[in-house]
Design an enzyme around this catalytic site. Structure first.
Site, mmCIF file in Angstrom:
data_model
loop_
_atom_site.group_PDB
_atom_site.id
_atom_site.type_symbol
_atom_site.label_atom_id
_atom_site.label_comp_id
_atom_site.label_asym_id
_atom_site.label_seq_id
_atom_site.Cartn_x
_atom_site.Cartn_y
_atom_site.Cartn_z
ATOM 1 N N GLY A 50 -0.110 -19.322 75.533
ATOM 2 C CA GLY A 50 -0.245 -19.969 74.231
ATOM 3 C C GLY A 50 -1.685 -20.021 73.759
ATOM 4 O O GLY A 50 -2.614 -19.684 74.491
ATOM 5 N N ASP A 51 -1.862 -20.395 72.526
ATOM 6 C CA ASP A 51 -3.171 -20.674 71.930
ATOM 7 C C ASP A 51 -2.848 -21.504 70.677
ATOM 8 O O ASP A 51 -1.767 -22.125 70.622
ATOM 9 C CB ASP A 51 -3.907 -19.362 71.590
ATOM 10 C CG ASP A 51 -5.369 -19.580 71.197
ATOM 11 O OD1 ASP A 51 -6.206 -19.799 72.081
ATOM 12 O OD2 ASP A 51 -5.691 -19.551 69.990
ATOM 13 N N SER A 65 -3.226 -20.725 84.419
ATOM 14 C CA SER A 65 -2.243 -19.679 84.103
ATOM 15 C C SER A 65 -2.166 -18.672 85.250
ATOM 16 O O SER A 65 -1.083 -18.212 85.621
ATOM 17 C CB SER A 65 -2.632 -18.947 82.821
ATOM 18 O OG SER A 65 -2.141 -19.630 81.693
ATOM 19 N N GLN A 117 -12.488 -13.347 76.335
ATOM 20 C CA GLN A 117 -11.530 -13.618 77.408
ATOM 21 C C GLN A 117 -11.856 -12.810 78.673
ATOM 22 O O GLN A 117 -11.674 -13.285 79.784
ATOM 23 C CB GLN A 117 -10.115 -13.272 76.918
ATOM 24 C CG GLN A 117 -9.002 -13.838 77.766
ATOM 25 C CD GLN A 117 -8.689 -15.291 77.458
ATOM 26 O OE1 GLN A 117 -8.587 -15.671 76.311
ATOM 27 N NE2 GLN A 117 -8.544 -16.104 78.487
ATOM 28 N N LYS A 160 -5.690 -10.630 74.287
ATOM 29 C CA LYS A 160 -5.399 -11.720 73.342
ATOM 30 C C LYS A 160 -4.451 -11.177 72.283
ATOM 31 O O LYS A 160 -4.369 -9.958 72.095
ATOM 32 C CB LYS A 160 -6.699 -12.196 72.671
ATOM 33 C CG LYS A 160 -6.620 -13.565 72.059
ATOM 34 C CD LYS A 160 -6.789 -14.685 73.069
ATOM 35 C CE LYS A 160 -6.480 -16.037 72.478
ATOM 36 N NZ LYS A 160 -6.812 -17.145 73.395
ATOM 37 N N ASN A 168 -3.410 -29.177 71.907
ATOM 38 C CA ASN A 168 -3.297 -29.181 73.363
ATOM 39 C C ASN A 168 -4.638 -29.454 74.057
ATOM 40 O O ASN A 168 -4.732 -30.338 74.913
ATOM 41 C CB ASN A 168 -2.713 -27.827 73.822
ATOM 42 C CG ASN A 168 -2.712 -27.693 75.320
ATOM 43 O OD1 ASN A 168 -3.639 -27.134 75.893
ATOM 44 N ND2 ASN A 168 -1.716 -28.258 75.975
ATOM 45 N N LYS A 224 -14.544 -14.690 80.484
ATOM 46 C CA LYS A 224 -14.013 -15.975 80.953
ATOM 47 C C LYS A 224 -13.104 -15.777 82.161
ATOM 48 O O LYS A 224 -13.213 -16.477 83.165
ATOM 49 C CB LYS A 224 -13.223 -16.616 79.805
ATOM 50 C CG LYS A 224 -12.631 -17.975 80.131
ATOM 51 C CD LYS A 224 -11.703 -18.448 79.038
ATOM 52 C CE LYS A 224 -12.344 -18.305 77.677
ATOM 53 N NZ LYS A 224 -11.606 -19.018 76.637
ATOM 54 N N LYS A 239 -4.882 -10.554 80.277
ATOM 55 C CA LYS A 239 -4.404 -11.942 80.258
ATOM 56 C C LYS A 239 -5.106 -12.677 79.136
ATOM 57 O O LYS A 239 -6.327 -12.625 79.018
ATOM 58 C CB LYS A 239 -4.733 -12.604 81.613
ATOM 59 C CG LYS A 239 -4.310 -14.045 81.719
ATOM 60 C CD LYS A 239 -2.934 -14.163 82.323
ATOM 61 C CE LYS A 239 -2.298 -15.505 82.067
ATOM 62 N NZ LYS A 239 -1.666 -15.673 80.751
ATOM 63 N N THR A 283 -6.664 -26.945 80.286
ATOM 64 C CA THR A 283 -7.874 -26.601 79.525
ATOM 65 C C THR A 283 -8.692 -27.864 79.231
ATOM 66 O O THR A 283 -9.916 -27.889 79.438
ATOM 67 C CB THR A 283 -7.512 -25.873 78.212
ATOM 68 O OG1 THR A 283 -6.622 -24.810 78.517
ATOM 69 C CG2 THR A 283 -8.738 -25.319 77.533
#
Ligand code: NDP
Length: 460
Positions: free
Chosen positions: A179-180, A392, A125, A140, A255, A128, A104, A224
């Site tokens: 998204g990023d 998410s 990630q 990612k 964002n 996290k 993810k 976020t």
């Protein structure tokens, strides 16, 4: 020196030597991948205490395995621009670690994207996602495609071509992108549409950050930024401080930045500055968020436009100057390594009390050391910006159950998750005798869960 202390000191040195040797081998095998090496070094150094107490992780070569992605996919993305020219970009997906759940992590579209950046993001990630307490592994992806200046149709064609290849590697139980930088609701929509067409199935859980009308979660867009402010507020509270009445500087105007500003203002702070990759605006009356949202979310224009509506505000070219603005709290929410030693020193000399990382790895190691040396409260990205991926995971849960929670329900869960991440990170920092060091605490708390799962699942 007492015997026991000498033995402990000796063990620590043995583990430090092991970690240094390991890092050296990572450096040799991944030459020129500076961002990846930076992320690995920070984690390795902070895990020394947990390895001293638990040599089983060394025996099972957990670090060696965690540093090597399970899979790194690169692929050609061919597409046609509005003038009929054929363009070629490079696509990436790193599937880093699936010990505790499907891979993810977001997709980044930015010209700077390369294997090093995707690997650093995927590596971080993993920790996290573990910290969120949700069953998600680390991944990612992205492309060196630059969405800036592209028409809507060009964006759509690029997304469709990108997904044509990516679709072979993802799925609701395999790998779930989001998204990023450069990938927002519009791009997720095009990506989802193409995936659905290729699979001839409505697998809502294959992507997160979807539109609310087709399987998205309320509260994901804000998660976020809001999560960052919830986390930082907990950290401030521990020292009798608060956002209320504070002056805040937030870099970026995407964002994460927009919703961090929104929540900080709701908590009674005054946000005086934000930026984009060209420059920053300073508004002593407080940044007007409606204007920023219009410029960035609707018109897709530059932040320099802000001063047209607010003549009292000033615009400055360049990204570093934002950190010279006096503030109580700094929230870097743009990109990696945006705060270097010089920027950190400017913040410290202007009396900053807390720094919360909204972006991934926005502070260089020297900047982090500067904050620590001056007792600035420091919330590292792995913990502080985990709210996005946490929601998410809640979106995935809603998709599986085919139901939708209200904004309030999601926001409440987000607050609980951020508080829990704060508590877990603090507890680990205390257990390993670096009380209050959230860099070490977050790395250890994230690591232990993944490491234990890897041991239980055998050598794979
Ligand atoms: P957006 O694309 O929405 O916004 C990015 C912002 O940062 C823009 O203002 C952009 O300016 C600026 N920026 C991008 N690259 C640079 C650069 N090289 N130098 C200076 N400014 C730059 O992205 P997000 O807000 O989603 O992401 C921001 C950060 O937060 C990233 O580090 C991302 O990995 C991280 N993050 C995002 C999450 C999410 O849920 N979206 C979750 C967790 C972390 P410009 O418009 O000029 O490019």
């Amino acid at each position: 020196m007492k015997m026991l202390e000498r033995v402990e000191e000796n063990q620590t040195q043995i583990v430090k030597d092991y970690v240094n040797r390991l890092f050296e081998s990572v450096r040799m095998r991944n030459p020129n991948e500076w961002e990846f090496l930076q992320a690995v070094k920070e984690v390795l150094d902070s895990l020394v205490p947990v390895l001293v107490k638990n040599p089983i992780y060394i025996k099972h070569a957990i670090l060696e395995r965690m540093i090597e992605p399970e899979r790194l996919i690169t692929f050609r993305v061919s597409w046609v621009d509005d003038k009929g020219n054929v363009k070629v970009n490079r696509g990436y997906r790193v599937q880093f670690n699936s010990a505790i759940g499907p891979y993810k992590g977001g997709l980044r579209f930015h010209p700077s994207v390369n294997a090093s950046i995707i690997k650093f993001l995927g590596f971080e990630q993993t920790f996290k996602n573990s910290l969120t307490g949700q069953p998600i592994g680390g991944g990612k992806g992205g492309s060196d495609f630059d969405p800036k200046g592209k028409s809507d149709l060009e964006i759509m064609r690029f997304c469709q071509s990108f997904m044509t290849e990516l679709s072979r590697h993802i799925g609701p139980d395999t790998d779930v992108p989001a998204g990023d930088i450069g990938v927002g609701a519009r791009e997720i929509g095009y990506l989802f549409g193409q995936y659905k067409k290729l699979k001839n199935a409505y697998e809502a859980g294959v992507l997160t950050g979807k539109g609310i009308g087709y399987g998205g979660s309320l509260g994901r867009k804000e998660a976020t930024g809001y999560g960052l402010v919830y986390f930082v507020e907990e950290m401030l509270k521990s020292q009798g401080l608060s956002f209320k009445g504070s002056t805040v500087v937030v870099s970026g105007s995407g964002n994460v930045s927009i919703y961090a500003m929104e929540k900080a203002v709701q908590f009674g702070a005054k946000v005086v500055s934000c930026s984009d990759s060209n420059g920053y605006v300073y508004d002593s009356n407080g940044i007007n968020l409606d204007t920023v949202k219009r410029i960035k979310e609707i018109e897709n224009k530059r932040i320099s436009e802000y001063v047209k509506d607010h003549p009292g505000a000033v615009y400055q070219e360049g990204c570093l100057g934002i950190w010279a603005i006096p503030c109580d709290i700094a929230l870097p929410c743009a990109t990696q390594n945006e705060i270097n030693k010089e920027a950190a020193e400017m913040l410290v000399s202007n009396g900053v009390k807390a720094v919360g990382e909204g972006a991934n790895m926005p502070s260089t190691q020297e900047a982090i050391d500067t904050f620590m040396d001056h007792s600035v409260l420091f919330a590292p990205a792995k913990a502080a910006n985990a709210g996005g991926v946490a929601v998410s995971a809640l979106e995935m849960a809603q998709n599986s159950a085919r139901l939708a929670w209200t904004q309030e329900e999601v926001d409440l869960k987000l607050q609980e998750i951020m508080n829990d991440i704060y508590r877990k990170s603090m507890k680990a920092s205390e257990e390993y005798e670096v009380p209050g060091n959230l860099v070490v605490g977050a790395n250890i708390a994230g690591f232990v869960k993944v490491a234990n799962a890897m041991i239980e699942q055998g050598i794979i």
